[in-house]
Design an enzyme around this catalytic site. Structure first.
Site, PDB file in Angstrom:
ATOM      1  N   GLU A  55       0.817  -1.221   0.000  1.00  0.00           N
ATOM      2  CA  GLU A  55       0.000   0.000   0.000  1.00  0.00           C
ATOM      3  C   GLU A  55       0.849   1.268   0.000  1.00  0.00           C
ATOM      4  OE1 GLU A  55      -2.756  -0.529   3.261  1.00  0.00           O
ATOM      5  OE2 GLU A  55      -4.066  -1.822   2.059  1.00  0.00           O
ATOM      6  N   GLU A  91      -6.318  -7.730  -1.679  1.00  0.00           N
ATOM      7  CA  GLU A  91      -6.983  -7.862  -0.381  1.00  0.00           C
ATOM      8  C   GLU A  91      -8.470  -7.638  -0.606  1.00  0.00           C
ATOM      9  OE1 GLU A  91      -5.424  -5.457   2.765  1.00  0.00           O
ATOM     10  OE2 GLU A  91      -3.330  -5.909   2.289  1.00  0.00           O
TER      11      GLU A  91
END
Length: 656
Positions: free
Chosen positions: A142, A299
């Site tokens: 991320e 995810e």
């Protein structure tokens, strides 16, 4: 179409590894993601590497035919590295080092950190080079355009500016530093933006620091990926991203990576406000548009979320399955769920996985197992993609600039993009969300909301598109700023005036107040937030204001330009305006419209050039029935149907 899970073997007793792999294989899991945060286990002490445990885990999964996504663990340096080199910690906009103890606080521009990140990556890449079970690599986790203000970032920012502008004098001119006596007389006076509210600070400085930090992130990804490719030349490499606070330029971030990966957490509570956006269809289409090809979800929602915020409600029945299938419908080829088992230690112990703390399979697990079965049926969709005649343009710089300087109460960049996206989606259209600089010739309709910062290449691209017969939609707050994020001395929409055939004589930032507009057919709509008061040149009025001191002044215009048309929407309306407007545009351009879809029903189509597969997703809490124009074969139910009946968050896929 593959379903996977994120797995953290370093957090579990070794006795669970084989049991977990066996259950995953029986359930239908095809892929696991490993080692994302495991640096301290892989290098417990400096230059002391231990891959034995990871070798064992990979061997276990390989035995069950489960593929591996291997991550560089560089998001979380081990504490010995922070202790030895405290200067690798990010420094906040307040000038203070961030406190370590949670993840992601390394400065990716610090040369010492980079050296160690490169070393652990090289050791891993060499060790697992050409391993048959490793199908992809994920870089870090991320990544953001971190606004680090450490000494290294500050010094590099100064050099970056001098390289770009050649001299202090040119920087002063570009930044308009005569305001507030802000002129630099020495490079040492250049500082990154501070902890003051961003809107109080020089917008040119803020924009350039954003560009710098975004480029630093892109550079970091290139460095790490080049190491992996040196040892694993056939490797598929990505990094996972999300709609974070400091979003980098996604187009540049993924430019040299093989595919886009997205962390997808749709809301589990449907808002009561009918104007609220909750579908992640827009997010998924934007991710597909970054490289203009299919993507992965790294995810995916698996249970109640909770870490820095209190726990959310649990996903309702069919949500886990439905939201994963929604991702497939919008171009995902692999969906990896976070996580296999809910953590029993650490800050994320309440961010739930497929299995609860009890380790006893429950409702969510059995729904996940059913999803895996359905995904195996969707293998027929391999090598299919979405083809669209409609594009919405997303500009990272416009998003940043409008966040940096809020325009009026309630106004934010993504709102208008989502309004248009939802309006076209209401009629079952495929929609691409792409860069303003992409080749637009394939599209019949292009919507470019709030191109606030002028980009010469993008502007020329839009002129070329309309000249060749395209239908373009521009909106308020277009052409406001030049490339330096300074206002252009010209009547709005400045560089787009010729295309629009009208100009703004005044604007009224009305915030959350409401007014009305009336279109040429007499339909009345509520508008709010922003009102451009327009003077017609070559354009015609599509809609006018119905109240206020600019009663009867144009609010929406249409202009013929060469072979094409340009619409200009000078205000922000509620969804009914965009739905009516989108319907007319689709009809004018010969794009088929599905009528009568219930609210929340989403329809997308994937094709391999021969067969077309239609996804029907009920993203609502009510049962719905969708009539088909002719009997079609359901891939999920393996039977012909003349209508689609869907429970809340249910999905069906038919071959056209």
């Amino acid at each position: 179409m593959k379903i996977g899970v994120d797995y953290y073997p370093e957090q579990w007793d070794r006795s669970l590894w084989s049991k977990d792999a066996e259950l995953m294989a029986k359930t239908g899991v095809k892929t696991v993601r490993l080692a994302e945060f495991a640096w301290s286990r892989l290098e417990p002490n400096e230059d002391e590497y231990d891959f034995s445990w990871l070798d064992e885990v990979i061997s276990i999964f390989s035995h069950y035919g489960i593929e591996i996504i291997l991550c560089t663990p560089t998001n979380c340096p081990p504490l010995w590295l922070y202790e030895k080199y405290p200067e690798i910690v990010q420094v906040g906009v307040d000038g203070k080092p961030l406190q370590i103890g949670i993840r992601g606080h390394r400065c990716i521009n610090n040369q010492i950190f980079l050296e160690y990140a490169m070393k652990i990556t090289e050791e891993m890449a060499r060790h697992y080079a050409d391993h048959p079970s490793v199908v992809a690599w994920q870089i870090d986790n991320e990544l953001e355009a971190y606004p680090c203000c450490c000494e290294a970032c500050r010094d590099d920012f100064r050099i970056w500016l001098i390289d770009k502008y050649d001299s202090i004098e040119n920087i002063n001119k570009a930044f308009g530093n005569s305001v507030w006596s802000g002129e630099y007389s020495s490079i040492t006076q250049i500082q990154p933006p501070t902890a003051y509210p961003s809107a109080w600070q020089n917008p040119s400085l803020c924009m350039e620091f954003y560009r710098f930090t975004s480029e630093i992130t892109v550079k970091y990804v290139k460095i790490i990926s080049s190491i992996i490719r040196r040892y694993c030349p056939k490797a598929k490499i990505t990094t996972n991203t999300w709609f974070c606070e400091h979003m980098p330029d996604f187009y540049k971030l993924f430019d040299e990576l093989d595919f886009v990966s997205y962390d997808n957490y749709p809301p589990v509570k449907i808002p009561e406000d009918p104007e609220a956006f909750y579908s992640h269809a827009f997010h998924l289409d934007l991710m597909r548009g970054i490289k203009e090809k299919n993507f992965w979800v790294m995810e995916q929602l698996s249970g109640p979320t909770g870490s820095w915020a209190p726990m959310s409600a649990s996903p309702k029945p069919n949500m886990i399955m439905g939201y994963a299938l929604q991702a497939f419908a919008h171009g995902a080829d692999t969906v990896v769920h976070f996580r296999w088992r809910t953590a029993v230690t650490g800050a994320e112990m309440h961010w739930h996985g497929i299995l609860d703390h009890s380790n006893v399979p429950g409702r969510r697990f059995f729904e996940f197992a059913e999803l895996c079965k359905i995904a195996s049926k969707l293998e027929i969709l391999k090598d299919t993609q979405l083809i669209s005649g409609i594009a919405i343009l997303y500009s990272p710089e416009a998003e940043y600039a409008l966040k940096n300087q809020p325009q009026t109460e309630g106004y934010y960049y993504f709102e208008q993009l989502k309004y248009f996206h939802a309006a076209f989606a209401k009629y079952g259209a495929n929609i691409d969300v792409v860069s303003p600089e992409t080749d637009l010739s394939q599209y019949k309709i292009v919507v470019a909301p709030a191109l606030y910062v002028n980009n010469k290449a993008a502007t020329e691209n839009l002129y070329r598109y309309v000249m060749n017969g395209g239908t373009l939609v521009l909106t308020n707050r277009s052409g406001v700023k030049d490339k330096n994020n300074n206002c252009i001395i010209d009547s709005l929409p400045t560089v787009f005036k010729e295309l629009v055939g009208a100009e703004v004589t005044e604007y009224d930032p009305i915030g959350n107040s409401e007014q009305k507009i009336v279109d040429f057919s007499g339909n009345e709509f509520v508008c709010r937030e922003w009102c451009d008061i327009l003077k017609l040149n070559t354009a015609k009025a599509y809609a006018q204001y119905a109240d206020g001191y600019y009663l009867c002044c144009p609010a929406v215009t249409v202009n013929e330009y060469c072979k094409g048309l340009t619409y200009y929407v000078g205000t922000v309306c509620k969804s009914d305006f965009y739905e009516k407007f989108a319907s007319r545009l689709m009809k004018q351009n010969g794009i088929p419209r599905l009528r009568g879809l219930s609210k929340g029903v989403e329809v997308t189509t994937r094709t391999n050039g021969i067969d077309e597969y239609i996804f029907f997703f009920n993203n609502s809490e009510q049962n719905t029935v969708i009539g088909l124009p002719k009997p079609m074969y359901s891939i999920i139910d393996s039977m012909g149907k003349d209508k689609i009946e869907l429970k809340p968050f249910g999905m069906d896929v038919v071959r056209k």
